[in-house]
Scaffold this motif. Structure first.
Motif, PDB file in Angstrom:
ATOM      1  N   ASN A 643      54.881  -4.372 103.399  1.00  0.00           N
ATOM      2  CA  ASN A 643      54.840  -5.543 102.498  1.00  0.00           C
ATOM      3  C   ASN A 643      53.741  -6.507 102.917  1.00  0.00           C
ATOM      4  N   ARG A 646      50.571  -5.105 101.869  1.00  0.00           N
ATOM      5  CA  ARG A 646      50.425  -5.040 100.413  1.00  0.00           C
ATOM      6  C   ARG A 646      50.213  -6.421  99.795  1.00  0.00           C
ATOM      7  N   TYR A 647      51.014  -7.403 100.296  1.00  0.00           N
ATOM      8  CA  TYR A 647      50.918  -8.757  99.699  1.00  0.00           C
ATOM      9  C   TYR A 647      50.076  -9.705 100.553  1.00  0.00           C
ATOM     10  N   ASP A 670      52.088 -12.792 107.497  1.00  0.00           N
ATOM     11  CA  ASP A 670      50.821 -12.505 106.814  1.00  0.00           C
ATOM     12  C   ASP A 670      50.284 -13.805 106.237  1.00  0.00           C
ATOM     13  N   ILE A 675      55.465 -16.464  98.731  1.00  0.00           N
ATOM     14  CA  ILE A 675      56.598 -16.316  97.801  1.00  0.00           C
ATOM     15  C   ILE A 675      57.082 -17.703  97.367  1.00  0.00           C
ATOM     16  N   ILE A 683      64.618 -12.107  96.540  1.00  0.00           N
ATOM     17  CA  ILE A 683      63.911 -10.859  96.864  1.00  0.00           C
ATOM     18  C   ILE A 683      64.705  -9.934  97.784  1.00  0.00           C
ATOM     19  N   ARG A 689      62.253  -8.250  92.493  1.00  0.00           N
ATOM     20  CA  ARG A 689      60.836  -8.325  92.836  1.00  0.00           C
ATOM     21  C   ARG A 689      60.300  -9.678  92.392  1.00  0.00           C
ATOM     22  N   ALA A 690      59.294 -10.178  93.120  1.00  0.00           N
ATOM     23  CA  ALA A 690      58.731 -11.465  92.735  1.00  0.00           C
ATOM     24  C   ALA A 690      57.261 -11.311  92.314  1.00  0.00           C
ATOM     25  N   ALA A 691      56.629 -10.227  92.786  1.00  0.00           N
ATOM     26  CA  ALA A 691      55.196 -10.051  92.487  1.00  0.00           C
ATOM     27  C   ALA A 691      55.018  -9.324  91.161  1.00  0.00           C
ATOM     28  N   GLY A 698      56.110  -0.833  93.393  1.00  0.00           N
ATOM     29  CA  GLY A 698      57.300  -0.981  94.260  1.00  0.00           C
ATOM     30  C   GLY A 698      58.565  -0.995  93.445  1.00  0.00           C
ATOM     31  N   LEU A 699      59.681  -0.669  94.121  1.00  0.00           N
ATOM     32  CA  LEU A 699      60.969  -0.588  93.423  1.00  0.00           C
ATOM     33  C   LEU A 699      61.824  -1.843  93.610  1.00  0.00           C
ATOM     34  N   GLY A 700      61.385  -2.699  94.513  1.00  0.00           N
ATOM     35  CA  GLY A 700      62.220  -3.892  94.776  1.00  0.00           C
ATOM     36  C   GLY A 700      63.444  -3.528  95.603  1.00  0.00           C
ATOM     37  N   GLY A 702      62.947  -2.331  99.158  1.00  0.00           N
ATOM     38  CA  GLY A 702      62.630  -2.399 100.597  1.00  0.00           C
ATOM     39  C   GLY A 702      63.381  -3.505 101.311  1.00  0.00           C
ATOM     40  N   LEU A 703      63.273  -4.745 100.801  1.00  0.00           N
ATOM     41  CA  LEU A 703      63.903  -5.882 101.494  1.00  0.00           C
ATOM     42  C   LEU A 703      65.423  -5.806 101.409  1.00  0.00           C
ATOM     43  N   SER A 727      53.446 -15.394 104.169  1.00  0.00           N
ATOM     44  CA  SER A 727      54.892 -15.384 104.402  1.00  0.00           C
ATOM     45  C   SER A 727      55.184 -14.998 105.839  1.00  0.00           C
TER      46      SER A 727
END
Ligand code: ADP
Length: 758
Positions: A643, A646-647, A670, A675, A683, A689-691, A698-700, A702-703, A727
């Protein structure tokens, strides 16, 4: 000289008559005195005029069988006495003569058959020889006897003497009548005085005497605040309100009083000043002796205070009831808000109704979905005050349930969704509710209580019914009760409908999760094979001289391998999510070195960081050892790091590891897109997902999985972030667990752990 002697006899008779007349005139003038005095004077004069020693007046007892001496004047003693009595059985002939003869003139009293009965006793005792008795009549009834008892030698009663005696008898009759009238008047005065005193003492009472046409004749001197004279001659209706006058209340009252002997009513009356008071009127007719209407007597009573008190009482009662209703509604609301399960709503709701509102309650709600494969546990609740009633209602519901529910028996409840109020369960209502036995008999057992059937409907569908029952001894249900029951019904129906929708939604989520989990399983096998094949190709290429295979070809293979790895990760996430969603996670705790693990994962991500134009810097405490599930923590690190890259917008990523004695902190930071505060909690949810999906795949999940893993280790994960500035994810993990080295199945969201089945 018979002629001379005749003349002298006539003369003396005429003289006597003149004397008698003057005496009678004198007696007539004495009518003012009371009867006793009048009688004494009369008897004394009579005795003197007629020259009789004993003159007396005797009175009949009401049944005419006894005469008692009221007064006896004895001339030779000049004394009054009385009290002696005779009864008809002792002297029947005398009594008969009294009834039949105008005058009993017995010259020879000892032998005269009418008076001989007294001979041996009374006459002998007093030396009486002749008697002249006059029955005294009044109003056509025998009321007494005037007796002349001559003592000494026998005497012949002359006609004028008899006439005189009759006249004296007449005077006595008149005197008696006067006396009676006076006594009645006195009694009346006395009772009036007593009544007036009573009326005056009760200041809220007024008494009026009315003419036959309802006009006031007289009355207590004040009538609710003004003198009665002001009312005299006015119709009683001047106390009435204009509306009552218009509606002919007085005429109606007079008519009812005549017909039924009494008229009573309560209503607003008017005082002279125009103010109103709440009064009670009682009106009774008064009749003369001949039966003609003499007028009316009216008693009015000012009940304003009582009425105000009653109103206040009623108001208080209403307030109390409304408070009760509010409480009941609040209780029902609390119940329906507390749960999303219809089953959990209807049972307590039925009990609340029984505790506060009815004696018995039957609540039916829609069946829960059969998704789980389990049979519905319960869809009807019967609650009652008392086991017997509960059983009766249960039996009845059982019979009724063959057609659905109670409401189904009544078309207006089941089809039109209308309520049914039966204040009293009579035969007609029973027949209507239950067409046939045994429902009829069962309903009859309940009678004659009262019943309310309220449909539970939501979005125009009747879902069930609320049936309320009150026993015969209770206040029957009324319109207000119906309203309240309907409100309760609406709330329960709304909640039951929500519960149904919730069940439906849960069911579709379950189906989706099941599908995802099957799909992921199916993907995994070919993916694993594909990955192995690619790894084989990569290894083979490494052995081939660089010139033989161009760099670009090699890159293709590396890219394919990366994508397959990524795809594998996604499939793993999908597999995990169905497990984690079910609330369970298997942990295999070992003693692991987290410092080494972090380094390894960071290394794996190095090339990906390079591709993203980013760097990964580490600040790691050495030998951070703890009892954790290695594979799961690797997943956590992988998720957070991928993440961050990616973000992370190509900016540097930092990993910090700090080891305390009991717990360790792992921080991934990062400097990327960040967010928004409103998304920071969300999230961690499933599929959240927020992005933007366009820029970031992504599937939303992971977190969501990360948080579950951390929590299974009894740790926490938090994020702090500023949009556009990056974040920071902080994971806190306790180092030690009681069950090191073993596998445990963790029930997520609770503190309980249990060994996994092997
Ligand atoms: P996804 O597969 O969408 O990344 P995750 O559960 O890992 O699913 O993350 C959920 C969402 O949280 C992401 O879609 C993203 O919007 C946001 N997110 C996660 N990590 C970061 C991060 N480091 N910076 C900014 N946003 C992030």
């Amino acid at each position: 000289m018979p002629s001379v002697s005749t003349t002298s006899v006539e003369d003396s008779a005429r003289r006597n008559l003149l004397r008698y007349q003057s005496v009678l005139l004198q007696l007539g003038a004495e009518q003012d005195t009371d009867f006793g005095t009048f009688l004494n004077r009369l008897l004394k004069s009579d005795s003197a005029i007629l020259g009789v020693d004993r003159v007396s007046f005797w009175t009949f007892e009401p049944d005419l069988s006894v005469i008692r001496c009221t007064t006896l004047y004895c001339a030779h003693e000049d004394r009054f006495s009385g009290g002696e009595e005779f009864s008809e059985p002792e002297t029947p002939r005398y009594f008969r003569a009294l009834r039949e003869d105008l005058v009993i003139s017995a010259d020879d009293a000892l032998r005269d058959e009418r008076t001989a009965e007294f001979a041996d006793t009374y006459l002998a005792e007093h030396g009486i020889s002749s008697m002249l008795d006059v029955p005294v009549w009044r109003d056509g009834r025998l009321s007494g006897v005037l007796c002349h008892e001559h003592v000494g030698p026998q005497r012949i009663w002359q006609p004028e003497e008899q006439t005189f005696a009759l006249a004296v008898g007449q005077f006595i009759s008149m005197g008696l009548e006067r006396d009676e009238r006076r006594k009645t008047e006195e009694a009346l005065n006395e009772s009036e005085a007593r009544f007036a005193a009573l009326v005056e003492s009760a200041k809220d009472l007024s008494l009026l005497l009315l003419d036959p046409d309802g006009r006031v004749r007289t009355g207590t001197h004040r009538v609710h605040g003004f003198p009665v004279q002001e009312l005299a001659g006015q119709p009683l209706s001047s106390l009435f309100t204009p509306q009552d006058i218009e509606e002919g209340r007085l005429e109606r009252a007079l008519e009812v009083a005549c017909r039924e002997g009494k008229f009573e009513s309560e209503g607003w009356l008017l005082r002279k000043d125009g103010s109103r008071y709440w009064g009670r009127i009682v009106l009774m007719p008064l009749y003369r002796q001949d039966g003609t209407l003499r007028g009316f007597v009216t008693i009015t009573r000012d009940l304003t205070e009582q009425r105000l008190a009653r109103d206040k009482e009623r108001l208080l009662e209403e307030t109390r009831r409304s408070e009760e209703r509010q409480r009941l509604l609040a209780d029902v609301s609390a119940i329906v808000n507390a749960s999303l399960s219809a089953q959990r709503i209807i049972r307590p709701a039925a009990h609340v109704m029984v505790n506060n509102f009815a004696q018995g309650c039957v609540l039916t709600a829609p069946r829960p979905l059969r998704s789980s494969g389990r049979a519905p546990t319960e869809r009807r609740v019967v609650a009652a005050r008392g086991e017997r009633l509960r059983e009766e209602l249960e039996r009845l519901s059982e019979v009724f349930s063959q057609r659905g529910n109670w409401g189904a028996w009544v078309p207006e409840v089941s089809r039109r969704g209308r309520s049914l109020l039966i204040p009293k369960l009579g035969d007609t209502e029973i027949n209507r509710l239950a067409g046939a036995e045994p429902a009829r008999a069962l309903l009859r057992e309940l009678g004659p209580g009262s019943l309310l059937v309220v449909p539970l409907s939501a979005r125009r569908r009747v879902l069930g019914s609320l049936v309320l029952f009150r026993g015969p001894g209770e206040t029957p249900f009324g319109a207000a009760d119906l309203q309240l029951a309907e409100e309760v019904g609406r709330r329960i129906a709304f909640a039951a409908d929500n519960a149904r929708l919730y069940d439906l939604a849960r069911e579709s989520i379950r189906v989706r999760d099941q599908f995802l989990s099957i799909a992921a399983h199916e993907f995994r096998t070919p993916l694993t094979t594909l990955k192995l094949q690619l790894q084989l190709v990569e290894r083979t290429l490494r052995a081939v001289p660089e010139a033989a295979v161009p760099m670009s070809e090699r890159r293709h293979v590396a890219l394919a391998l990366r994508q397959v790895t990524r795809l594998g990760g996604l499939v793993q996430e999908l597999l995990d999510v169905s497990r984690v969603s079910a609330g369970m996670l298997d942990l295999r705790r070992d003693s692991i070195d987290l410092s080494a693990l972090v380094r390894e994962v960071a290394e794996i991500f190095e090339s990906e960081a390079a591709r993203a134009g980013s760097t990964i810097s580490l600040s790691i405490d050495e030998n951070v050892i703890g009892q954790w599930d290695r594979g799961r923590l690797e997943q956590v690190l992988t998720n957070l790091l991928s993440n961050a890259l990616r973000y992370g917008a190509g900016k540097p990523v930092e990993i910090l590891l700090r080891g305390g004695p009991e717990e360790v902190f792992l921080i991934v930071r990062d400097r990327g897109i960040g967010i928004a505060p409103e998304d920071q909690q969300r999230i961690f949810g499933r599929f959240e997902r927020a992005a933007s999906a366009r820029h970031f795949g992504g599937l939303g999940l992971g977190l969501f999985i990360t948080r579950r893993i951390v929590e299974a280790h009894r740790g926490t994960i938090e994020v702090s972030s500023q949009p556009g500035e990056g974040s920071t994810f902080v994971v806190r993990l306790p180092r030690w667990a009681a069950t090191a080295g073993s596998r445990e199945r963790v029930a997520l969201g609770t503190e309980t752990t249990q060994p996994a089945p092997h």
